[in-house]
Write a protein that holds these residues in place. Sequence first.
Motif, PDB file in Angstrom:
ATOM      1  N   LEU A   3      46.212  62.044  40.340  1.00 51.07           N
ATOM      2  CA  LEU A   3      46.803  62.103  41.668  1.00 51.07           C
ATOM      3  C   LEU A   3      48.203  61.531  41.571  1.00 51.07           C
ATOM      4  O   LEU A   3      48.387  60.400  41.119  1.00 51.07           O
ATOM      5  CB  LEU A   3      45.946  61.282  42.637  1.00 51.07           C
ATOM      6  CG  LEU A   3      46.309  61.300  44.100  1.00 51.07           C
ATOM      7  CD1 LEU A   3      46.140  62.710  44.674  1.00 51.07           C
ATOM      8  CD2 LEU A   3      45.417  60.331  44.857  1.00 51.07           C
ATOM      9  N   GLU A   4      49.207  62.313  41.961  1.00 53.99           N
ATOM     10  CA  GLU A   4      50.591  61.866  41.897  1.00 53.99           C
ATOM     11  C   GLU A   4      51.139  61.734  43.312  1.00 53.99           C
ATOM     12  O   GLU A   4      50.975  62.612  44.151  1.00 53.99           O
ATOM     13  CB  GLU A   4      51.433  62.880  41.130  1.00 53.99           C
ATOM     14  CG  GLU A   4      52.866  62.460  40.974  1.00 53.99           C
ATOM     15  CD  GLU A   4      53.695  63.465  40.169  1.00 53.99           C
ATOM     16  OE1 GLU A   4      54.803  63.090  39.756  1.00 53.99           O
ATOM     17  OE2 GLU A   4      53.248  64.597  39.958  1.00 53.99           O
ATOM     18  N   TRP A   5      51.800  60.617  43.572  1.00 55.75           N
ATOM     19  CA  TRP A   5      52.432  60.385  44.871  1.00 55.75           C
ATOM     20  C   TRP A   5      53.712  61.208  44.900  1.00 55.75           C
ATOM     21  O   TRP A   5      54.639  60.988  44.136  1.00 55.75           O
ATOM     22  CB  TRP A   5      52.712  58.900  45.039  1.00 55.75           C
ATOM     23  CG  TRP A   5      53.424  58.525  46.289  1.00 55.75           C
ATOM     24  CD1 TRP A   5      53.549  59.264  47.435  1.00 55.75           C
ATOM     25  CD2 TRP A   5      54.118  57.308  46.527  1.00 55.75           C
ATOM     26  NE1 TRP A   5      54.274  58.577  48.373  1.00 55.75           N
ATOM     27  CE2 TRP A   5      54.643  57.367  47.843  1.00 55.75           C
ATOM     28  CE3 TRP A   5      54.353  56.182  45.778  1.00 55.75           C
ATOM     29  CZ2 TRP A   5      55.374  56.335  48.397  1.00 55.75           C
ATOM     30  CZ3 TRP A   5      55.085  55.151  46.335  1.00 55.75           C
ATOM     31  CH2 TRP A   5      55.577  55.235  47.639  1.00 55.75           C
ATOM     32  N   GLU A   6      53.769  62.170  45.816  1.00 58.65           N
ATOM     33  CA  GLU A   6      54.898  63.091  45.880  1.00 58.65           C
ATOM     34  C   GLU A   6      55.914  62.724  46.954  1.00 58.65           C
ATOM     35  O   GLU A   6      57.110  62.719  46.701  1.00 58.65           O
ATOM     36  CB  GLU A   6      54.384  64.510  46.142  1.00 58.65           C
ATOM     37  CG  GLU A   6      55.480  65.510  46.342  1.00 58.65           C
ATOM     38  CD  GLU A   6      55.528  66.566  45.263  1.00 58.65           C
ATOM     39  OE1 GLU A   6      56.367  67.441  45.385  1.00 58.65           O
ATOM     40  OE2 GLU A   6      54.753  66.506  44.299  1.00 58.65           O
ATOM     41  N   GLN A   7      55.456  62.478  48.184  1.00 58.82           N
ATOM     42  CA  GLN A   7      56.367  62.311  49.305  1.00 58.82           C
ATOM     43  C   GLN A   7      55.864  61.283  50.305  1.00 58.82           C
ATOM     44  O   GLN A   7      54.665  61.056  50.402  1.00 58.82           O
ATOM     45  CB  GLN A   7      56.497  63.619  50.112  1.00 58.82           C
ATOM     46  CG  GLN A   7      56.912  64.827  49.365  1.00 58.82           C
ATOM     47  CD  GLN A   7      58.362  64.828  48.952  1.00 58.82           C
ATOM     48  OE1 GLN A   7      59.129  63.948  49.310  1.00 58.82           O
ATOM     49  NE2 GLN A   7      58.757  65.799  48.169  1.00 58.82           N
ATOM     50  N   VAL A   8      56.793  60.762  51.063  1.00 55.23           N
ATOM     51  CA  VAL A   8      56.508  60.092  52.331  1.00 55.23           C
ATOM     52  C   VAL A   8      57.087  61.025  53.382  1.00 55.23           C
ATOM     53  O   VAL A   8      58.254  61.429  53.286  1.00 55.23           O
ATOM     54  CB  VAL A   8      57.184  58.704  52.419  1.00 55.23           C
ATOM     55  CG1 VAL A   8      57.054  58.123  53.819  1.00 55.23           C
ATOM     56  CG2 VAL A   8      56.589  57.755  51.390  1.00 55.23           C
ATOM     57  N   ASN A   9      56.279  61.419  54.355  1.00 53.98           N
ATOM     58  CA  ASN A   9      56.743  62.305  55.421  1.00 53.98           C
ATOM     59  C   ASN A   9      57.100  61.469  56.633  1.00 53.98           C
ATOM     60  O   ASN A   9      56.321  60.617  57.052  1.00 53.98           O
ATOM     61  CB  ASN A   9      55.650  63.315  55.779  1.00 53.98           C
ATOM     62  CG  ASN A   9      55.448  64.313  54.666  1.00 53.98           C
ATOM     63  OD1 ASN A   9      56.165  65.284  54.582  1.00 53.98           O
ATOM     64  ND2 ASN A   9      54.487  64.040  53.790  1.00 53.98           N
ATOM     65  N   VAL A  10      58.277  61.735  57.198  1.00 50.60           N
ATOM     66  CA  VAL A  10      58.765  60.982  58.341  1.00 50.60           C
ATOM     67  C   VAL A  10      59.063  61.959  59.477  1.00 50.60           C
ATOM     68  O   VAL A  10      59.867  62.883  59.301  1.00 50.60           O
ATOM     69  CB  VAL A  10      60.048  60.195  57.981  1.00 50.60           C
ATOM     70  CG1 VAL A  10      60.545  59.395  59.173  1.00 50.60           C
ATOM     71  CG2 VAL A  10      59.805  59.290  56.767  1.00 50.60           C
ATOM     72  N   ASP A  11      58.391  61.767  60.610  1.00 50.68           N
ATOM     73  CA  ASP A  11      58.711  62.548  61.799  1.00 50.68           C
ATOM     74  C   ASP A  11      60.036  62.048  62.351  1.00 50.68           C
ATOM     75  O   ASP A  11      60.285  60.842  62.378  1.00 50.68           O
ATOM     76  CB  ASP A  11      57.628  62.373  62.868  1.00 50.68           C
ATOM     77  CG  ASP A  11      56.306  63.005  62.471  1.00 50.68           C
ATOM     78  OD1 ASP A  11      56.280  63.800  61.521  1.00 50.68           O
ATOM     79  OD2 ASP A  11      55.298  62.704  63.134  1.00 50.68           O
ATOM     80  N   ALA A  12      60.879  62.969  62.821  1.00 50.39           N
ATOM     81  CA  ALA A  12      62.204  62.570  63.283  1.00 50.39           C
ATOM     82  C   ALA A  12      62.688  63.456  64.423  1.00 50.39           C
ATOM     83  O   ALA A  12      62.426  64.657  64.433  1.00 50.39           O
ATOM     84  CB  ALA A  12      63.198  62.636  62.126  1.00 50.39           C
ATOM     85  N   ALA A  13      63.404  62.861  65.347  1.00 50.07           N
ATOM     86  CA  ALA A  13      64.081  63.628  66.395  1.00 50.07           C
ATOM     87  C   ALA A  13      65.246  64.398  65.780  1.00 50.07           C
ATOM     88  O   ALA A  13      65.510  65.531  66.142  1.00 50.07           O
ATOM     89  CB  ALA A  13      64.567  62.697  67.503  1.00 50.07           C
TER      90      ALA A  13
END
Length: 119
Positions: A3-13
């Motif tokens: 399992l590889e950590w790919e991204q952090v997803n950030v919701d944004a205006a």
Amino acid sequence: MSLEWEQVNVDAADPVALGRWWAEALGWVVVNDSPEEFEIQPEKDRLPGMIFAPVPETKTIKNRLHLDFRPDDQAAEVARLLALGARHWDGAYGEFPWVTLVDPEGNEFCVLGERRPHS
């Protein structure tokens, strides 16, 4: 199995503005400048990265997940981030060895103090 950590997803205006802010704050590079999926990484083709995606609603409560950063000089780094547009988090209370800040859209993150040796 791996399992590889790919991204952090950030919701944004405003994904582009927030993504550019984080790229500047972290010294990362922009690898996708689309307003629908603005992506930054430490270096091109180096993970994990961060993706900023548009959402219609604004942030209303404390994040359930946040990032912690440990700089060489906490005071200097806090001053630099504040100069870039971060703000102190209003919910911080008590004495802690970290400083809680928020990015321009109000997402919390911590700037840690010097690492203490494990007992």
